[in-house]
Scaffold this motif. Sequence first.
Motif, PDB file in Angstrom:
ATOM      1  N   PRO A 118      -7.251   2.673  18.846  1.00 33.71           N
ATOM      2  CA  PRO A 118      -8.393   2.381  19.708  1.00 33.71           C
ATOM      3  C   PRO A 118      -9.665   2.190  18.888  1.00 33.71           C
ATOM      4  O   PRO A 118      -9.854   2.856  17.880  1.00 33.71           O
ATOM      5  CB  PRO A 118      -8.511   3.635  20.588  1.00 33.71           C
ATOM      6  CG  PRO A 118      -7.168   4.261  20.558  1.00 33.71           C
ATOM      7  CD  PRO A 118      -6.580   3.918  19.228  1.00 33.71           C
ATOM      8  N   GLY A 119     -10.496   1.281  19.312  1.00 35.70           N
ATOM      9  CA  GLY A 119     -11.790   1.108  18.656  1.00 35.70           C
ATOM     10  C   GLY A 119     -11.787   0.097  17.534  1.00 35.70           C
ATOM     11  O   GLY A 119     -12.827  -0.193  16.959  1.00 35.70           O
ATOM     12  N   GLY A 120     -10.626  -0.465  17.161  1.00 32.34           N
ATOM     13  CA  GLY A 120     -10.635  -1.580  16.223  1.00 32.34           C
ATOM     14  C   GLY A 120     -10.229  -1.289  14.798  1.00 32.34           C
ATOM     15  O   GLY A 120     -10.547  -2.048  13.889  1.00 32.34           O
ATOM     16  N   ARG A 121      -9.514  -0.177  14.576  1.00 28.67           N
ATOM     17  CA  ARG A 121      -8.943   0.032  13.238  1.00 28.67           C
ATOM     18  C   ARG A 121      -7.564  -0.615  13.198  1.00 28.67           C
ATOM     19  O   ARG A 121      -6.714  -0.309  14.025  1.00 28.67           O
ATOM     20  CB  ARG A 121      -8.832   1.519  12.922  1.00 28.67           C
ATOM     21  CG  ARG A 121     -10.153   2.168  12.560  1.00 28.67           C
ATOM     22  CD  ARG A 121      -9.940   3.645  12.271  1.00 28.67           C
ATOM     23  NE  ARG A 121     -11.079   4.244  11.628  1.00 28.67           N
ATOM     24  CZ  ARG A 121     -12.194   4.604  12.244  1.00 28.67           C
ATOM     25  NH1 ARG A 121     -12.315   4.396  13.545  1.00 28.67           N
ATOM     26  NH2 ARG A 121     -13.191   5.157  11.583  1.00 28.67           N
ATOM     27  N   ILE A 122      -7.364  -1.495  12.215  1.00 26.50           N
ATOM     28  CA  ILE A 122      -6.078  -2.183  12.095  1.00 26.50           C
ATOM     29  C   ILE A 122      -5.444  -1.772  10.769  1.00 26.50           C
ATOM     30  O   ILE A 122      -6.115  -1.768   9.729  1.00 26.50           O
ATOM     31  CB  ILE A 122      -6.255  -3.715  12.113  1.00 26.50           C
ATOM     32  CG1 ILE A 122      -7.169  -4.145  13.262  1.00 26.50           C
ATOM     33  CG2 ILE A 122      -4.902  -4.413  12.138  1.00 26.50           C
ATOM     34  CD1 ILE A 122      -6.528  -4.524  14.540  1.00 26.50           C
ATOM     35  N   TYR A 123      -4.187  -1.392  10.837  1.00 27.85           N
ATOM     36  CA  TYR A 123      -3.457  -0.934   9.654  1.00 27.85           C
ATOM     37  C   TYR A 123      -2.326  -1.914   9.338  1.00 27.85           C
ATOM     38  O   TYR A 123      -1.566  -2.276  10.224  1.00 27.85           O
ATOM     39  CB  TYR A 123      -2.870   0.461   9.904  1.00 27.85           C
ATOM     40  CG  TYR A 123      -3.932   1.504  10.165  1.00 27.85           C
ATOM     41  CD1 TYR A 123      -4.405   2.307   9.127  1.00 27.85           C
ATOM     42  CD2 TYR A 123      -4.475   1.675  11.438  1.00 27.85           C
ATOM     43  CE1 TYR A 123      -5.388   3.253   9.355  1.00 27.85           C
ATOM     44  CE2 TYR A 123      -5.464   2.621  11.676  1.00 27.85           C
ATOM     45  CZ  TYR A 123      -5.919   3.412  10.626  1.00 27.85           C
ATOM     46  OH  TYR A 123      -6.898   4.346  10.851  1.00 27.85           O
ATOM     47  N   VAL A 124      -2.261  -2.315   8.086  1.00 27.76           N
ATOM     48  CA  VAL A 124      -1.237  -3.266   7.653  1.00 27.76           C
ATOM     49  C   VAL A 124      -0.452  -2.630   6.506  1.00 27.76           C
ATOM     50  O   VAL A 124      -1.043  -2.101   5.562  1.00 27.76           O
ATOM     51  CB  VAL A 124      -1.899  -4.559   7.121  1.00 27.76           C
ATOM     52  CG1 VAL A 124      -0.848  -5.587   6.756  1.00 27.76           C
ATOM     53  CG2 VAL A 124      -2.873  -5.121   8.136  1.00 27.76           C
ATOM     54  N   TYR A 125       0.849  -2.676   6.590  1.00 27.15           N
ATOM     55  CA  TYR A 125       1.681  -2.126   5.518  1.00 27.15           C
ATOM     56  C   TYR A 125       1.936  -3.191   4.449  1.00 27.15           C
ATOM     57  O   TYR A 125       2.111  -4.357   4.781  1.00 27.15           O
ATOM     58  CB  TYR A 125       3.030  -1.654   6.076  1.00 27.15           C
ATOM     59  CG  TYR A 125       2.953  -0.365   6.854  1.00 27.15           C
ATOM     60  CD1 TYR A 125       2.350  -0.328   8.108  1.00 27.15           C
ATOM     61  CD2 TYR A 125       3.481   0.817   6.341  1.00 27.15           C
ATOM     62  CE1 TYR A 125       2.277   0.849   8.825  1.00 27.15           C
ATOM     63  CE2 TYR A 125       3.414   2.000   7.051  1.00 27.15           C
ATOM     64  CZ  TYR A 125       2.800   2.017   8.295  1.00 27.15           C
ATOM     65  OH  TYR A 125       2.728   3.190   8.992  1.00 27.15           O
ATOM     66  N   THR A 126       2.012  -2.760   3.198  1.00 27.22           N
ATOM     67  CA  THR A 126       2.328  -3.720   2.132  1.00 27.22           C
ATOM     68  C   THR A 126       3.713  -4.335   2.368  1.00 27.22           C
ATOM     69  O   THR A 126       3.953  -5.474   1.991  1.00 27.22           O
ATOM     70  CB  THR A 126       2.265  -3.051   0.737  1.00 27.22           C
ATOM     71  OG1 THR A 126       3.059  -1.869   0.743  1.00 27.22           O
ATOM     72  CG2 THR A 126       0.840  -2.704   0.354  1.00 27.22           C
ATOM     73  N   GLY A 127       4.610  -3.589   3.022  1.00 24.74           N
ATOM     74  CA  GLY A 127       5.935  -4.129   3.339  1.00 24.74           C
ATOM     75  C   GLY A 127       5.867  -5.382   4.199  1.00 24.74           C
ATOM     76  O   GLY A 127       6.696  -6.284   4.074  1.00 24.74           O
ATOM     77  N   LEU A 128       4.863  -5.432   5.078  1.00 25.17           N
ATOM     78  CA  LEU A 128       4.692  -6.616   5.920  1.00 25.17           C
ATOM     79  C   LEU A 128       4.259  -7.804   5.073  1.00 25.17           C
ATOM     80  O   LEU A 128       4.746  -8.922   5.237  1.00 25.17           O
ATOM     81  CB  LEU A 128       3.650  -6.332   7.012  1.00 25.17           C
ATOM     82  CG  LEU A 128       3.375  -7.493   7.962  1.00 25.17           C
ATOM     83  CD1 LEU A 128       4.296  -7.436   9.177  1.00 25.17           C
ATOM     84  CD2 LEU A 128       1.944  -7.529   8.429  1.00 25.17           C
ATOM     85  N   LEU A 129       3.328  -7.556   4.145  1.00 31.16           N
ATOM     86  CA  LEU A 129       2.835  -8.633   3.277  1.00 31.16           C
ATOM     87  C   LEU A 129       3.974  -9.176   2.415  1.00 31.16           C
ATOM     88  O   LEU A 129       4.062 -10.374   2.159  1.00 31.16           O
ATOM     89  CB  LEU A 129       1.692  -8.125   2.396  1.00 31.16           C
ATOM     90  CG  LEU A 129       0.465  -7.580   3.146  1.00 31.16           C
ATOM     91  CD1 LEU A 129      -0.537  -6.975   2.165  1.00 31.16           C
ATOM     92  CD2 LEU A 129      -0.207  -8.674   3.971  1.00 31.16           C
ATOM     93  N   LEU A 130       4.844  -8.274   1.990  1.00 33.20           N
ATOM     94  CA  LEU A 130       5.953  -8.691   1.132  1.00 33.20           C
ATOM     95  C   LEU A 130       7.023  -9.463   1.902  1.00 33.20           C
ATOM     96  O   LEU A 130       7.687 -10.338   1.351  1.00 33.20           O
ATOM     97  CB  LEU A 130       6.588  -7.457   0.468  1.00 33.20           C
ATOM     98  CG  LEU A 130       5.775  -6.848  -0.680  1.00 33.20           C
ATOM     99  CD1 LEU A 130       6.265  -5.436  -0.997  1.00 33.20           C
ATOM    100  CD2 LEU A 130       5.851  -7.726  -1.917  1.00 33.20           C
ATOM    101  N   ALA A 131       7.194  -9.136   3.181  1.00 33.73           N
ATOM    102  CA  ALA A 131       8.291  -9.743   3.959  1.00 33.73           C
ATOM    103  C   ALA A 131       7.937 -11.132   4.484  1.00 33.73           C
ATOM    104  O   ALA A 131       8.831 -11.872   4.896  1.00 33.73           O
ATOM    105  CB  ALA A 131       8.649  -8.836   5.136  1.00 33.73           C
ATOM    106  N   ALA A 132       6.655 -11.477   4.472  1.00 36.16           N
ATOM    107  CA  ALA A 132       6.246 -12.757   5.066  1.00 36.16           C
ATOM    108  C   ALA A 132       6.536 -13.922   4.126  1.00 36.16           C
ATOM    109  O   ALA A 132       6.412 -13.797   2.910  1.00 36.16           O
ATOM    110  CB  ALA A 132       4.756 -12.719   5.387  1.00 36.16           C
ATOM    111  N   ASP A 133       6.921 -15.057   4.709  1.00 35.22           N
ATOM    112  CA  ASP A 133       7.120 -16.280   3.932  1.00 35.22           C
ATOM    113  C   ASP A 133       5.914 -17.204   4.023  1.00 35.22           C
ATOM    114  O   ASP A 133       5.802 -18.145   3.261  1.00 35.22           O
ATOM    115  CB  ASP A 133       8.350 -17.047   4.443  1.00 35.22           C
ATOM    116  CG  ASP A 133       9.632 -16.391   3.976  1.00 35.22           C
ATOM    117  OD1 ASP A 133       9.646 -15.843   2.854  1.00 35.22           O
ATOM    118  OD2 ASP A 133      10.617 -16.402   4.742  1.00 35.22           O
ATOM    119  N   SER A 134       5.054 -16.938   4.979  1.00 36.87           N
ATOM    120  CA  SER A 134       3.864 -17.787   5.094  1.00 36.87           C
ATOM    121  C   SER A 134       2.701 -16.959   5.637  1.00 36.87           C
ATOM    122  O   SER A 134       2.898 -15.937   6.303  1.00 36.87           O
ATOM    123  CB  SER A 134       4.128 -18.963   6.034  1.00 36.87           C
ATOM    124  OG  SER A 134       4.072 -18.513   7.381  1.00 36.87           O
TER     125      SER A 134
END
Length: 267
Positions: A101-117
């Motif tokens: 709530p309130g606009g904190r967004i969390y991104v895992y490095t695993g997501l960055l690694l799994a993306a192709d684009s």
Amino acid sequence: MRRIAMVAVLALSGCTTVQRQQTERAVAEVLISDDQEFQLGLQVHEELKKQNTKFSEDPTVGLYVDGLARKLVGQANQDRKVEWMWFVIDDPNTINAFATPGGRIYVYTGLLLAADSEAEIIGVLGHEIGHVVARHSARQLVGAYGLQTVTEMALGKDAGEVSKLVAGLAGKGAMLAYGRDMELEADQYGARYAAGAGYDPRGLATFFEKLKAKYGDTGPVLTWFSTHPSNTDRINRLTTYIAANNLSGTETGGDGLKKVQAALGKK
Ligand code: ZN
């Protein structure tokens, strides 16, 4: 408070999905203020730190995510003005992202690694932003714990009870699973913001189709998919929405993603 609830019930009967979503958001807005949402998000963040969540301090990665976020939050702020904050969690084995709530967004490095684009990452981030814009977590919290507990939590009262509750949330990957309607609504925000930033709005759909094919539905790394089931209906609805609104984009972000993946040690 009683009057608000009654208005909500009246407004919720016999209206379209869009009208209902707008009403629910308006009700959440009255029940939980922006400031209370911010405080809730802060409490969850403190709890994540207490649980020794490892945040990435790599400036290459941080600047990259920040740059992507900027492409989206300008649009999001036209729907709801929020003080956005971004955090990268250093965990290459977890493919996940979440919003509090309130606009904190969390991104895992695993997501960055799994993306192709880059369009795939933009799609996921846009989706998470959509949950915040539509006040989904506030609506979910009130639904699950009741207004009084959530208000006390935001105010930092009754510290014992509150920290137990927040710890539970943080432990579950920070948020409750949203209902199907909310997921579809967040998908639509995500597609709209992605296209608005010039990216192919189908990135979100292709990302989860690809991962599903690779890992199946229940792979241990696919945390995001445990709360975001990738089913044909959801993908069809997103595709229909994209076509109906003429959303498209060709931005690729150049070699930005490759550089970040190299910084994260991807061979
Ligand atoms: Zn979601």
